[in-house]
Each structure stands twice: as C-alpha cells, then as structure tokens.
Design a protein around this motif. Structure first.
Motif, short mmCIF file in Angstrom:
data_model
loop_
_atom_site.label_atom_id
_atom_site.label_comp_id
_atom_site.label_asym_id
_atom_site.label_seq_id
_atom_site.Cartn_x
_atom_site.Cartn_y
_atom_site.Cartn_z
N GLN B 15 22.79 1.99 20.32
CA GLN B 15 21.47 2.08 20.95
C GLN B 15 21.01 3.53 21.02
O GLN B 15 19.82 3.84 20.90
N ILE B 16 21.98 4.41 21.20
CA ILE B 16 21.67 5.84 21.31
C ILE B 16 22.84 6.64 20.73
O ILE B 16 23.99 6.20 20.83
N TYR B 17 22.53 7.75 20.09
CA TYR B 17 23.57 8.62 19.53
C TYR B 17 23.59 9.95 20.28
O TYR B 17 22.54 10.49 20.62
N VAL B 18 24.78 10.42 20.54
CA VAL B 18 24.97 11.72 21.19
C VAL B 18 25.64 12.63 20.16
O VAL B 18 26.75 12.37 19.71
N LEU B 19 24.92 13.68 19.77
CA LEU B 19 25.40 14.59 18.73
C LEU B 19 26.07 15.80 19.37
O LEU B 19 25.54 16.39 20.31
N ILE B 20 27.24 16.16 18.85
CA ILE B 20 27.99 17.31 19.37
C ILE B 20 28.27 18.31 18.27
O ILE B 20 28.82 17.96 17.22
N ASP B 21 27.86 19.55 18.50
CA ASP B 21 28.33 20.67 17.67
C ASP B 21 28.40 21.88 18.59
O ASP B 21 27.52 22.75 18.57
N LEU B 22 29.45 21.90 19.38
CA LEU B 22 29.58 22.88 20.47
C LEU B 22 29.45 24.31 19.94
O LEU B 22 28.82 25.16 20.58
N LEU B 23 30.06 24.59 18.77
CA LEU B 23 29.98 25.93 18.16
C LEU B 23 29.22 25.86 16.84
O LEU B 23 29.79 25.69 15.82
N ARG B 24 27.88 26.01 16.82
CA ARG B 24 27.09 26.29 17.99
C ARG B 24 25.78 25.52 18.04
O ARG B 24 24.97 25.76 18.92
N ALA B 25 25.55 24.60 17.08
CA ALA B 25 24.19 24.04 16.95
C ALA B 25 23.67 23.37 18.23
O ALA B 25 22.54 23.64 18.65
N THR B 26 24.48 22.50 18.85
CA THR B 26 23.92 21.80 20.02
C THR B 26 23.85 22.73 21.23
O THR B 26 23.02 22.53 22.12
N SER B 27 24.69 23.76 21.26
CA SER B 27 24.54 24.78 22.30
C SER B 27 23.25 25.57 22.08
O SER B 27 22.53 25.88 23.03
N SER B 28 22.96 25.87 20.82
CA SER B 28 21.72 26.59 20.48
C SER B 28 20.48 25.77 20.83
O SER B 28 19.51 26.31 21.38
N ILE B 29 20.51 24.48 20.50
CA ILE B 29 19.36 23.61 20.80
C ILE B 29 19.10 23.58 22.30
O ILE B 29 17.95 23.67 22.76
N SER B 30 20.18 23.49 23.08
CA SER B 30 20.04 23.49 24.54
C SER B 30 19.44 24.81 25.02
O SER B 30 18.55 24.83 25.89
N ALA B 31 19.94 25.90 24.46
CA ALA B 31 19.44 27.22 24.87
C ALA B 31 17.96 27.39 24.51
O ALA B 31 17.16 27.89 25.31
N LEU B 32 17.61 26.95 23.30
CA LEU B 32 16.21 27.08 22.85
C LEU B 32 15.26 26.30 23.77
O LEU B 32 14.19 26.80 24.15
N LEU B 33 15.66 25.08 24.11
CA LEU B 33 14.78 24.27 24.99
C LEU B 33 14.75 24.86 26.39
O LEU B 33 13.71 24.84 27.06
N HIS B 34 15.88 25.40 26.85
CA HIS B 34 15.90 26.08 28.15
C HIS B 34 14.93 27.26 28.15
O HIS B 34 14.28 27.55 29.17
N CYS B 35 14.84 27.95 27.01
CA CYS B 35 13.92 29.10 26.90
C CYS B 35 12.47 28.65 26.77
O CYS B 35 11.57 29.50 26.64
N GLY B 36 12.23 27.36 26.76
CA GLY B 36 10.86 26.86 26.75
C GLY B 36 10.30 26.56 25.37
O GLY B 36 9.08 26.37 25.22
#
Lengths: 233, 233
Positions: B15-36
């Motif tokens: 029903q839903i997929y959770v993508l993980i790439d800790l070093l570093r793509a999904t960390s980067s995506i989180s940071a980018l969205l945090h930066c607005g």
C-alpha cells in the motif's frame, strides 16, 4: 570475506565461493554425496535434466517444493538417505527453484563449495586448511527475496571461520553475524520453512537443521556445475 | 510489513513504500524539505537533471560521493542546511549513485516516503496515523550490495512500528530487527561510511546519524518521482 544475501547482488571476484541454500538444495547435495553419488550436476533447466536421463543420470528436483513429474527423486535429503542404495556410484541431475539458479550464476564466477548445516564443519575445516584469502559466501534466497535461514547459516559460517582466521568483512557479513544468536525456533519459522510445513514437509525441514551429520565437501570447478565430494568416504 | 535489502529483490505489492538511503539520499531529501524546498525531483539521469536547470530547478547530486560538475550542490545534508536561504521555496533535482536508482524502481510500484534518521519519528507517526495495512520498506544498498546502515535503519523502523501495531514480518524484516541492538559505532563504520570518511566527508556522515532533527514527511505519489513535504513547516 563477503556475504551476499542474494545471487543477483553485485558479487565481487573471490578465490572461492560458498553457496548456501539450506532449504533445500545444498542440504540435498550434501546428502546425495554422503549416499555415495559420484557427482551432482546442478541445472535450472528442466529440459536439460530430462535429456541427461538418457545418458544414465538419475533425476532429482522440484519446483515450488513439489517433486517434478517423471523425476526419480524430489529435492529431499531424507528421501535420498532412504534410497541410498539406488544413489551409490550414480551421477545425479539436480534442478531446484532457487539453488540451481544461484549455482548457475556463482559457478560462472569461480570454484564453488556447497554449504549446509549437514556438512557445516567439513566445509569449515576445508576452508581453513586450504587457507583461502578471499571468500565469497552467496545465499540463494527464496524466489528473489532474502531468506532468514540462508542468512543465518552464512552468519554461523563467518563466525566459525573468524575464530580461526581474520578477514575483512563486508556489510553483508556483519549483518549475517547479527543472526547467529537467534533462536533456532525463529529460524525454523522462516517464510520458506513455513511453506515447507504447509506442504507436509516438516520432517525434511527439521532434518536440514541437523548439524554435521555428513563429512562431505561438495566442490565444483568453475563452469562445471558439477559437485563432487573432496572427502573420500 | 516487508523489508527488502536491495531494490532489485522481488518486491511485492504494498500500500505504501518506505525508501531508505541513509548515506545520503533520503537524509538529503529530508534536509532539503526542512530547508523549505518546494519539491525534490529524484532522477538517476544526469542529462535530465541538467535539462531541468533551464526550467528553474536547482541541481543537487553526486556520483561516487563526489559532487557533479556544474551542479549547485552535492548530496550533503550539511551543505543544504548551510544554504537554506538559497533552497527555500525552490524546486530541486537530486541525482545520486544509489538512492535515485532505487527511487526509480520503487516509485513505479506505488506511493513512496523517504526515511532517514533525521526525520525518523515524523515518518513513524505518519505511518501509524494513516493506519497503512501493508508496508514495503526498501533499502537502496550501495553499488548493488546490501548496506549495513540502511539495513539498520530498516530494523529500527520495523521495531518502532511494531510497538504500536502488529504486522506479519517477512524474513527481511526479521533479519533487520536483529541489527537494532548493534552499537552505533559499528553502523558508522559500514563500507559506505568508511568511503565517505576517506573522502573527507566525516562531518556529513556523522550528521546523518542525528535522530529526529527534522519534522518532515517526504511523500511522492506513484510515478511522480517528486517528494513534497506532507507537514507544513
């Protein structure tokens, strides 16, 4: 020493490959050689297997854990033991759902040893004695996904080898080491194990978890796809 | 709830997929969205990324952990935080070595959430609140092999979700759960982590191991390849 959880990982060059398909291909190969089979030719091609029947091979194999029609045997270590008189000195073709696909890929990369719990210490002793510098351990998985029982056996193997010799471990090897403290009951309840139980194959499943029943080292030269026993019985 | 250690596993419908790439793509995506950032378009195609520059996108990305020539940013959460004024309200293209290949495969299968340690609890809360019945967690791995840090994060996620809701777990999920008691120092010494350290990216590496710095849920509708934040900052 690298562990790969699936044969379609990006597998590096290694001096020797250790193939794992605990349920049940590498357990079957160990049982067949213990019964005195001359050699086991492993193929994922059912038609090729049938052609080899005309050349005097006995046929063993399954798809989806079910014995193939017209075959002499399924993929059952217990069935092999109960028919050891028919197997002794014979050449066997083995074709299975996961292990034979993995074998095709791995044996193209290099010489390959089949590891199961049934022949665990024999393989460990052989690896240590030959002083391989660079070992690739490849799990077959189940229908293209990581399998718990193969990963567990990989971890046990890494752990035991590391007691004697030190190797650099890849991430896969470190993940597998985390499984070695798992309860046997958890491993025996893996997705593939549950499937075997549902098909009435509980005895066969439990048999595969016996440690060191057989003193056999199934060894296949690169591109031969044929396991012979390096230990004379 | 199924965990897949690599995107080329035989991934089922979820029903839903959770993508993980800790070093570093999904960390980067989180940071980018945090930066607005308004949205993050993820692609493994460098030429497509460059074309989007003409449409007003900012370019972020790397190959082999090295920032791409002519790009505005690398794939560094710290670099994004230090440039948040340039990122706010912008559309970003992100192309990376492993995560963007995984994203291509996964987002074709269904709606996808990007998980890192940086936004861990936000994603957990979202998943529990929406009461998804059937979750697929996919690790990106590193150059086609299983990666320790991604598998570890998958295990933490499964563990936390299971505290609130009960799911059937596949073998991969059980393997990942075995990693949750690992020392952080072991995980921070994974093959990919060592490579980042050797490239002088130790600060970035350590930053990715901060838990719950950001309250963002990067969500991409199936086949959009574009993450937007479901939480209004």
């Amino acid at each position: 020493m690298n562990v790969y959880f699936l044969p379609n990982e990006n597998i590096k060059n290694h001096q020797i490959y250790v193939l794992i398909d605990l349920l049940r291909a590498t357990s079957s190969i160990s049982a067949l050689l213990h019964c005195g089979a001359e050699e086991i030719f492993v193929t994922d091609d059912i038609n090729m297997a049938k052609e080899l029947k005309n050349m005097g091979y006995l046929l063993a194999g399954e798809r989806g854990a079910i014995k193939l029609e017209g075959f002499d045997f399924g993929n059952s270590p217990l069935e092999f033991l109960n028919n050891s008189d028919k197997i002794r000195k014979k050449s066997i073709v083995l074709t299975t759902s996961n292990g034979s696909k993995a074998m095709k890929k791995i044996n193209e990369l290099g010489d390959t040893i089949a590891l199961s719990l049934l022949n665990f210490s024999s393989v460990v002793d052989f690896i240590i004695q030959r002083d391989f510098q660079n070992i690739g351990i490849v799990c077959s998985g189940t229908n293209g996904v990581v399998s718990l029982e193969d990963s567990y056996l990989a971890g046990l193997f890494v752990q035991r080898i590391m007691e004697k010799q030190t190797y650099h471990l890849n991430d896969g090897a470190k993940v597998s080491l985390n499984l070695t403290n798992s309860k046997r009951s958890l491993i025996m309840n893996s997705d593939h194990a549950k499937r075997l139980k549902n098909l009435g194959l509980k005895d066969d499943l439990e048999f595969c978890f016996n440690m060191d029943l057989f003193q056999v080292v199934p060894y296949s030269k690169q591109n031969s796809y044929t396991f012979k026993n390096l230990i004379t019985i």
